[in-house]
Design a protein around this motif. Structure first.
Motif, PDB file in Angstrom:
ATOM      1  N   VAL A   1      -8.904  -8.036   5.763  1.00 26.18           N
ATOM      2  CA  VAL A   1      -8.625  -6.768   6.454  1.00 26.18           C
ATOM      3  C   VAL A   1      -7.844  -5.833   5.530  1.00 26.18           C
ATOM      4  O   VAL A   1      -8.116  -4.622   5.473  1.00 26.18           O
ATOM      5  N   LEU A   2      -6.874  -6.389   4.784  1.00 25.70           N
ATOM      6  CA  LEU A   2      -6.134  -5.585   3.820  1.00 25.70           C
ATOM      7  C   LEU A   2      -7.081  -5.019   2.760  1.00 25.70           C
ATOM      8  O   LEU A   2      -6.957  -3.850   2.355  1.00 25.70           O
ATOM      9  N   GLY A   3      -8.046  -5.835   2.329  1.00 30.60           N
ATOM     10  CA  GLY A   3      -9.043  -5.366   1.361  1.00 30.60           C
ATOM     11  C   GLY A   3      -9.871  -4.213   1.911  1.00 30.60           C
ATOM     12  O   GLY A   3     -10.165  -3.243   1.200  1.00 30.60           O
ATOM     13  N   ILE A   4     -10.259  -4.313   3.186  1.00 29.82           N
ATOM     14  CA  ILE A   4     -11.000  -3.219   3.819  1.00 29.82           C
ATOM     15  C   ILE A   4     -10.171  -1.940   3.813  1.00 29.82           C
ATOM     16  O   ILE A   4     -10.673  -0.844   3.504  1.00 29.82           O
ATOM     17  N   LEU A   5      -8.880  -2.062   4.146  1.00 31.11           N
ATOM     18  CA  LEU A   5      -7.998  -0.887   4.175  1.00 31.11           C
ATOM     19  C   LEU A   5      -7.871  -0.259   2.790  1.00 31.11           C
ATOM     20  O   LEU A   5      -7.831   0.968   2.662  1.00 31.11           O
ATOM     21  N   VAL A   6      -7.821  -1.102   1.747  1.00 32.01           N
ATOM     22  CA  VAL A   6      -7.752  -0.577   0.381  1.00 32.01           C
ATOM     23  C   VAL A   6      -9.016   0.204   0.045  1.00 32.01           C
ATOM     24  O   VAL A   6      -8.959   1.306  -0.532  1.00 32.01           O
ATOM     25  N   VAL A   7     -10.179  -0.339   0.419  1.00 34.32           N
ATOM     26  CA  VAL A   7     -11.450   0.334   0.139  1.00 34.32           C
ATOM     27  C   VAL A   7     -11.563   1.633   0.937  1.00 34.32           C
ATOM     28  O   VAL A   7     -11.922   2.690   0.403  1.00 34.32           O
ATOM     29  N   VAL A   8     -11.256   1.560   2.239  1.00 33.69           N
ATOM     30  CA  VAL A   8     -11.387   2.741   3.106  1.00 33.69           C
ATOM     31  C   VAL A   8     -10.414   3.836   2.676  1.00 33.69           C
ATOM     32  O   VAL A   8     -10.749   5.025   2.697  1.00 33.69           O
ATOM     33  N   SER A   9      -9.202   3.451   2.274  1.00 29.17           N
ATOM     34  CA  SER A   9      -8.194   4.444   1.888  1.00 29.17           C
ATOM     35  C   SER A   9      -8.339   4.898   0.445  1.00 29.17           C
ATOM     36  O   SER A   9      -7.619   5.789  -0.002  1.00 29.17           O
ATOM     37  N   ARG A  10      -9.268   4.247  -0.293  1.00 29.49           N
ATOM     38  CA  ARG A  10      -9.470   4.526  -1.709  1.00 29.49           C
ATOM     39  C   ARG A  10      -8.180   4.310  -2.508  1.00 29.49           C
ATOM     40  O   ARG A  10      -7.895   5.020  -3.475  1.00 29.49           O
ATOM     41  N   GLY A  11      -7.389   3.330  -2.047  1.00 30.99           N
ATOM     42  CA  GLY A  11      -6.164   2.978  -2.739  1.00 30.99           C
ATOM     43  C   GLY A  11      -5.009   3.929  -2.501  1.00 30.99           C
ATOM     44  O   GLY A  11      -3.963   3.811  -3.147  1.00 30.99           O
ATOM     45  N   ASP A  12      -5.168   4.851  -1.561  1.00 25.96           N
ATOM     46  CA  ASP A  12      -4.123   5.842  -1.277  1.00 25.96           C
ATOM     47  C   ASP A  12      -3.729   5.728   0.188  1.00 25.96           C
ATOM     48  O   ASP A  12      -4.507   6.096   1.077  1.00 25.96           O
ATOM     49  N   ILE A  13      -2.524   5.228   0.471  1.00 27.24           N
ATOM     50  CA  ILE A  13      -2.103   4.985   1.845  1.00 27.24           C
ATOM     51  C   ILE A  13      -2.047   6.271   2.657  1.00 27.24           C
ATOM     52  O   ILE A  13      -2.203   6.253   3.879  1.00 27.24           O
ATOM     53  N   THR A  14      -1.854   7.419   1.984  1.00 27.12           N
ATOM     54  CA  THR A  14      -1.793   8.688   2.714  1.00 27.12           C
ATOM     55  C   THR A  14      -3.135   9.045   3.338  1.00 27.12           C
ATOM     56  O   THR A  14      -3.196   9.827   4.280  1.00 27.12           O
ATOM     57  N   VAL A  15      -4.214   8.473   2.801  1.00 26.15           N
ATOM     58  CA  VAL A  15      -5.532   8.701   3.405  1.00 26.15           C
ATOM     59  C   VAL A  15      -5.563   8.139   4.817  1.00 26.15           C
ATOM     60  O   VAL A  15      -6.110   8.749   5.739  1.00 26.15           O
ATOM     61  N   LEU A  16      -4.940   6.949   4.997  1.00 29.51           N
ATOM     62  CA  LEU A  16      -4.913   6.328   6.321  1.00 29.51           C
ATOM     63  C   LEU A  16      -3.917   7.029   7.240  1.00 29.51           C
ATOM     64  O   LEU A  16      -4.215   7.318   8.396  1.00 29.51           O
ATOM     65  N   THR A  17      -2.715   7.305   6.719  1.00 30.99           N
ATOM     66  CA  THR A  17      -1.707   7.943   7.562  1.00 30.99           C
ATOM     67  C   THR A  17      -2.100   9.366   7.925  1.00 30.99           C
ATOM     68  O   THR A  17      -1.719   9.877   8.971  1.00 30.99           O
TER      69      THR A  17
END
Length: 314
Positions: A142-158
């Motif tokens: 799941v953490l790997g999915i979040l890295v891919v979806v966010s493109r390595g930028d946590i601000t993309v998710l927030t």
């Protein structure tokens, strides 16, 4: 005689391994073809005509079984319709919608988490026991999915700025997870070819009204040409029918646990194909997310109970 039998068995094993090596290549090709044809073939058109072509090829072989087992199909029609909706209908349509706004590499990486979603939903809906090592594997994936979806930028998710295609692909994988759990809960006693033919037939009927609405009011369909016909033939024959045949032969010969390891080749193949054919570049977040996903898969599946996999997912 013993030597001949040993050579025959060795040849069959080599054939099984060869089939399992090319099967994820076909699945990866599905993601690359989907991404490369988004301008020519609308997602619902790709999904609908892929299965129409596959059904036309399978029907001469599967029709006798449909007729012979018609009473079983009628008795389980509700269950089979639900299974076809989540697999043939929703999963593939969502995958092609995802290709409009995300990369083939992302599609393949997220698609590789299918065993994780199956294990998670089996735990939540069926009460399957989950070992601590599996929980760790699920968390890493799941953490790997979040890295891919966010493109390595946590601000993309927030900032809720993730690519729509990535989120659609997560929904597609979730749909396949539901299919797999329902398949275990509502098993239908049909031979493999009969079940596949019935699933494709019902799934195509599920897609049909959405395809017609899209055709008349939104996309307008596509122009039949070499640029559109060849991709449709590919996704119908290779990731559809041939991958199914090779996968089942491999599972029969070497067992599901060892066969499932070959699923991990899909993102690798997709990365190479996307780089060669559609000039997609590989970012550091792909490497990090991919390593987390693959590590999670190994922990959650190889060291625990193997969740069911099915080549219809590609």
């Amino acid at each position: 005689m013993a030597s001949e039998n040993a050579e025959s068995l060795s040849g069959k094993l080599r054939l099984a391994y060869a089939g399992l090596v090319v099967t994820p290549l076909f699945w990866a090709g599905n993601a690359v073809v989907a991404r490369s044809t988004v301008e020519q073939i609308p997602p619902l058109s790709m999904s609908f005509w892929r299965w129409v072509i596959a059904l036309a090829i399978l029907l001469p072989f599967g029709l006798p079984g449909l007729w012979r087992h018609r009473l079983v199909i009628r008795q389980h029609l509700g269950s089979m319709l639900a299974l076809a909706t989540f697999s043939v209908g929703a999963f593939n349509s969502l995958l092609y919608f995802a290709a409009v706004s995300t990369t083939a590499t992302n599609i393949a990486l997220i698609n590789a988490t299918i065993p994780i979603f199956v294990a998670l939903l089996a735990w939540l809906l069926l009460g399957d026991r989950t070992r601590p090592i599996q929980v760790l594997g699920i968390a890493l994936a799941v953490l790997g999915i979040l890295v891919v979806v966010s493109r390595g930028d946590i601000t993309v998710l927030t900032g809720l700025d993730a690519q729509p295609g990535d989120l659609i692909m997560v929904a597609a994988v979730f749909s396949w997870g539901l299919f797999s759990v329902l398949l275990r809960r509502q098993a239908v006693p049909l031979p493999a070819l009969t079940f596949l033919t019935a699933q494709i037939l019902l799934g195509t009927l599920v897609i049909l009204p959405f395809y017609l609405v899209d055709l008349m009011f939104f996309s307008g369909g596509f122009t039949v040409s070499g640029d559109t016909t060849l991709p449709l033939l590919y996704v119908a024959i290779f990731p559809g029918i041939l991958a199914f045949a090779f996968w089942n032969h491999g599972v029969h010969r070497i067992g599901p646990s060892r066969a499932a390891i070959f699923m991990y080749l899909t993102p690798v193949y997709a990365t190479v194909l996307a780089s060669v054919f559609i000039n997609e570049s590989l970012g550091r977040f792909h490497v990090l997310g991919g390593l987390l996903i693959l590590t999670g898969l190994v922990l959650a599946t190889r060291l625990g109970r193997r969740p069911p996999a099915n080549p219809l997912s590609e």
